[in-house]
Scaffold this active site. Structure first.
Site, PDB file in Angstrom:
ATOM      1  N   ASP A  36       0.815  -1.219   0.000  1.00  0.00           N
ATOM      2  CA  ASP A  36       0.000   0.000   0.000  1.00  0.00           C
ATOM      3  C   ASP A  36       0.849   1.271   0.000  1.00  0.00           C
ATOM      4  O   ASP A  36       0.309   2.372  -0.054  1.00  0.00           O
ATOM      5  CB  ASP A  36      -0.935  -0.008   1.223  1.00  0.00           C
ATOM      6  CG  ASP A  36      -1.979   1.101   1.175  1.00  0.00           C
ATOM      7  OD1 ASP A  36      -2.547   1.340   0.099  1.00  0.00           O
ATOM      8  OD2 ASP A  36      -2.216   1.733   2.223  1.00  0.00           O
ATOM      9  N   SER A  50      -6.667   5.314  -0.185  1.00  0.00           N
ATOM     10  CA  SER A  50      -7.002   4.013  -0.782  1.00  0.00           C
ATOM     11  C   SER A  50      -8.493   3.745  -0.652  1.00  0.00           C
ATOM     12  O   SER A  50      -9.114   4.038   0.376  1.00  0.00           O
ATOM     13  CB  SER A  50      -6.219   2.892  -0.092  1.00  0.00           C
ATOM     14  OG  SER A  50      -4.826   3.119  -0.175  1.00  0.00           O
ATOM     15  N   GLN A  69      -5.182  -1.916  -7.028  1.00  0.00           N
ATOM     16  CA  GLN A  69      -5.745  -0.990  -6.049  1.00  0.00           C
ATOM     17  C   GLN A  69      -6.347   0.212  -6.762  1.00  0.00           C
ATOM     18  O   GLN A  69      -5.801   0.691  -7.757  1.00  0.00           O
ATOM     19  CB  GLN A  69      -4.674  -0.504  -5.081  1.00  0.00           C
ATOM     20  CG  GLN A  69      -5.181   0.448  -4.001  1.00  0.00           C
ATOM     21  CD  GLN A  69      -4.066   0.974  -3.123  1.00  0.00           C
ATOM     22  OE1 GLN A  69      -3.324   1.867  -3.524  1.00  0.00           O
ATOM     23  NE2 GLN A  69      -3.933   0.426  -1.927  1.00  0.00           N
TER      24      GLN A  69
END
Length: 290
Positions: free
Chosen positions: A207, A232, A282
């Site tokens: 991430d 995110s 993502q």
């Protein structure tokens, strides 16, 4: 093992409150909210602790629902959806202040033989030839929105040796680049042989940089320099082959699309000897401040 890595492993060692309920805490982050990679890794730890040891994680799908409070504990509740002959499925909800902040579905599988093929590893320089974050970040201290950002970034990433192949987005001077980014990473110290631990550490790191390629395509330095607001939204990973997070992994990332205030990043993670270990996708909020 470095002190920072020891602290990170302690962070991932959740407290068991009940059979399917765990409690975790947070660490300092670059921005005043819980780092998404942390809550994803902790949720995967919670799921993995309810699964037989002979089953390893092969995929996860997650949604970031609310901004986490780094000053409050996070409670992880595991729902044992299914225990099949080959696959085990778990659902995890992370809660703070009585509200869900994160949702994870994860699947685990017993090892079995099968068909084999993979995408070739792209060319990349040897990680040992690249500068460390401690060498790179201070060069760009004047680019950041706040003078203490460099120290906060170094502190938050001290458990991981992460090296950019090309200039990172915060080094940009406004030029548009190809929507692609590569980094090498490994933990700053050796880890135990527990496969779940290596998967959770890779989830944590995944991430950190995945949406960099979105920023590069538009000449933006990112949230640390104040010209983009981001967070995110969802995250998915598929674990294809065994790997160690304490050995060099190449994170090859690209962005096929940005629209509607959102940007998409997709990536492949390879071992140093060219094995495709992980696929990642993502989507995140990427907004230009008005």
């Amino acid at each position: 093992m470095s002190e920072a890595l020891d602290d990170l492993l302690d962070l991932l060692d959740l407290e068991r409150v009940e059979e399917n309920i765990f409690r975790g805490r947070s660490r300092s982050a670059i921005v005043p909210r819980v780092f998404g990679g942390q809550v994803a890794a902790q949720a995967l730890v919670a799921a993995g602790r309810t699964v037989p040891e002979d089953r390893t994680a092969h995929s996860l799908h997650a949604y970031f629902l609310r901004m986490g409070d780094p000053g409050a504990p996070i409670v992880y509740t595991v729902d044992r959806i299914r225990d099949g002959r080959s696959f085990t499925t778990r659902r995890v909800v992370a809660v703070q202040h009585g509200k869900p902040i994160f949702h994870l579905s994860a699947s685990f599988q017993t090892y079995e033989e099968g068909l084999e093929h993979q995408a070739d590893m792209p060319p990349a320089p040897d990680p040992e030839t690249l500068p460390t974050a401690q060498e790179v970040l201070p060069r760009y201290a004047d680019r950041f929105a706040h003078p203490d950002i460099v120290d906060r970034m170094l502190e938050s990433r001290a458990a991981v040796d992460l090296r950019y192949v090309d200039e990172p987005p915060y080094a940009t001077t406004g030029e548009h680049r190809a929507p692609r980014s590569q980094v090498w990473f490994r933990t700053n110290g050796k880890l135990a042989d527990d496969p779940l631990l290596h998967v959770c550490l890779a989830t944590y790191v995944s991430d950190m940089t995945l949406l960099d390629s979105v920023l590069l395509a538009h000449g933006r330095g990112g949230w640390t320099v104040g010209d983009v607001v981001g967070a995110s939204l969802d995250h998915a990973m598929w674990f294809h082959r065994p790997f160690r997070a304490d050995e060099w992994l190449l994170y090859d990332q690209e962005s096929p699309s940005a629209s509607g205030g959102r940007g998409l990043g997709q990536a492949r993670i390879y071992t140093r000897d060219g094995q495709l270990a992980i696929s990642v996708i993502q989507e995140g909020v990427v907004r230009v401040p008005r």
